[in-house]
Design an enzyme around this catalytic site. Sequence first.
Site, PDB file in Angstrom:
ATOM      1  N   HIS A  56      82.030  15.654 111.716  1.00 13.66           N
ATOM      2  CA  HIS A  56      81.507  17.031 111.679  1.00 13.66           C
ATOM      3  C   HIS A  56      80.108  17.036 111.070  1.00 13.66           C
ATOM      4  CE1 HIS A  56      83.152  16.714 107.618  1.00 13.66           C
ATOM      5  NE2 HIS A  56      82.621  17.863 107.269  1.00 13.66           N
ATOM      6  N   HIS A  58      78.487  18.430 108.518  1.00 10.82           N
ATOM      7  CA  HIS A  58      78.063  18.609 107.121  1.00 10.82           C
ATOM      8  C   HIS A  58      77.221  17.428 106.620  1.00 10.82           C
ATOM      9  CE1 HIS A  58      81.385  21.766 106.194  1.00 10.82           C
ATOM     10  NE2 HIS A  58      80.298  22.305 106.721  1.00 10.82           N
ATOM     11  N   ASP A  60      76.982  15.798 103.898  1.00 12.83           N
ATOM     12  CA  ASP A  60      77.590  14.659 103.196  1.00 12.83           C
ATOM     13  C   ASP A  60      78.330  13.722 104.158  1.00 12.83           C
ATOM     14  OD1 ASP A  60      79.429  16.936 103.331  1.00 12.83           O
ATOM     15  OD2 ASP A  60      80.815  15.722 102.158  1.00 12.83           O
ATOM     16  N   HIS A  61      78.299  14.034 105.462  1.00 11.97           N
ATOM     17  CA  HIS A  61      78.915  13.154 106.470  1.00 11.97           C
ATOM     18  C   HIS A  61      77.891  12.602 107.471  1.00 11.97           C
ATOM     19  CE1 HIS A  61      83.090  14.199 105.249  1.00 11.97           C
ATOM     20  NE2 HIS A  61      82.404  15.199 104.712  1.00 11.97           N
ATOM     21  N   HIS A 114      87.494  23.823 109.163  1.00 11.78           N
ATOM     22  CA  HIS A 114      86.478  23.447 108.162  1.00 11.78           C
ATOM     23  C   HIS A 114      85.099  23.644 108.786  1.00 11.78           C
ATOM     24  CE1 HIS A 114      84.715  21.288 104.796  1.00 11.78           C
ATOM     25  NE2 HIS A 114      84.139  20.440 105.639  1.00 11.78           N
ATOM     26  N   ASP A 133      86.928  15.979 107.006  1.00  8.58           N
ATOM     27  CA  ASP A 133      87.343  17.026 106.068  1.00  8.58           C
ATOM     28  C   ASP A 133      88.358  17.978 106.705  1.00  8.58           C
ATOM     29  OD1 ASP A 133      85.570  15.879 104.341  1.00  8.58           O
ATOM     30  OD2 ASP A 133      84.097  17.505 104.397  1.00  8.58           O
ATOM     31  N   HIS A 171      87.232  12.716 101.471  1.00  4.28           N
ATOM     32  CA  HIS A 171      87.001  12.910 100.032  1.00  4.28           C
ATOM     33  C   HIS A 171      88.209  12.520  99.189  1.00  4.28           C
ATOM     34  CE1 HIS A 171      83.220  15.253 100.399  1.00  4.28           C
ATOM     35  NE2 HIS A 171      83.750  15.673 101.545  1.00  4.28           N
TER      36      HIS A 171
HETATM   37 FE    FE Z   1      82.681  16.604 103.155  1.00  6.42          FE
HETATM   38 ZN    ZN Z   2      82.668  18.908 105.288  1.00  7.80          ZN
END
Ligand code: FE
Ligand code: ZN
Length: 255
Positions: A56, A58, A60-61, A114, A133, A171
Amino acid sequence: MALIVDVFEARSDNYGYLAHDTATGRTVAIDAPEAGAIRTALLHRGWTLTDIFITHHHLDHVEALAELKAEFVTRVAGPRAESDKIDGLDILLEAGDTIALGETIFDIYAAPGHTLGHIVFSDKVGGHLFTGDALFSLGVGRMFEGTPGPMWEGVKALRALPDATLIYCGHEYTASNAAFALSIDPDNAALRQRAAEVTELRKAGRFTIPALLGTEKQANPFLRADDPGLASHYGLQGAAPAEVFAAIRKGKDNF
Ligand code: FE
Ligand code: ZN
């Protein structure tokens, strides 16, 4: 031949994953949280990155995507529905597609909620499920973009995979997920046992990932939204599972 998975920490509480197809040597990073952590894991294993699979959009990915792609000249695959938000995708994936990593075949599942276009990668033969996530151990991701109905249907489809499936999520949230789950489902023996195991693992500085899907089916409240006990916890006896799922998600948001 088989798939070997390397699990490592990245950023503050992300997991990074390398999956290595032993037959061909092809190696994929599942998501691109942090270039340094991924490079170190590659060196440690002696693998060369050939692919990046994105779950996805985001940050942080995906933050290390451009850097890794330039350094290793990898093929990058990710969600078609989020291709406008992710730079550098070469292959666009949606539910029902498959993607090969050498001899390992991944089935693509949609897991909206998400984010709307969130996808999940399932190696059915090896029993490895990379959930980003969308699904955590004892939890699910925050519902930033989706609605409860499709989100519930998404995780329900993952629940139908074999008990022996190993879940690799984005996570290390398991301990806080366990605290919430116990607050709404305190008499659940499988949950209590998993929560105790998580406490021990974290005390020893160890990862709670991968998680076993068979255990999650019994212990993760979000996979049990059609359980009458959880419905009645929220005074929702007889309600649609999606409504119970929404109540659990809201409960976790406010926990
Ligand atoms: Fe994340
Ligand atoms: Zn995420």
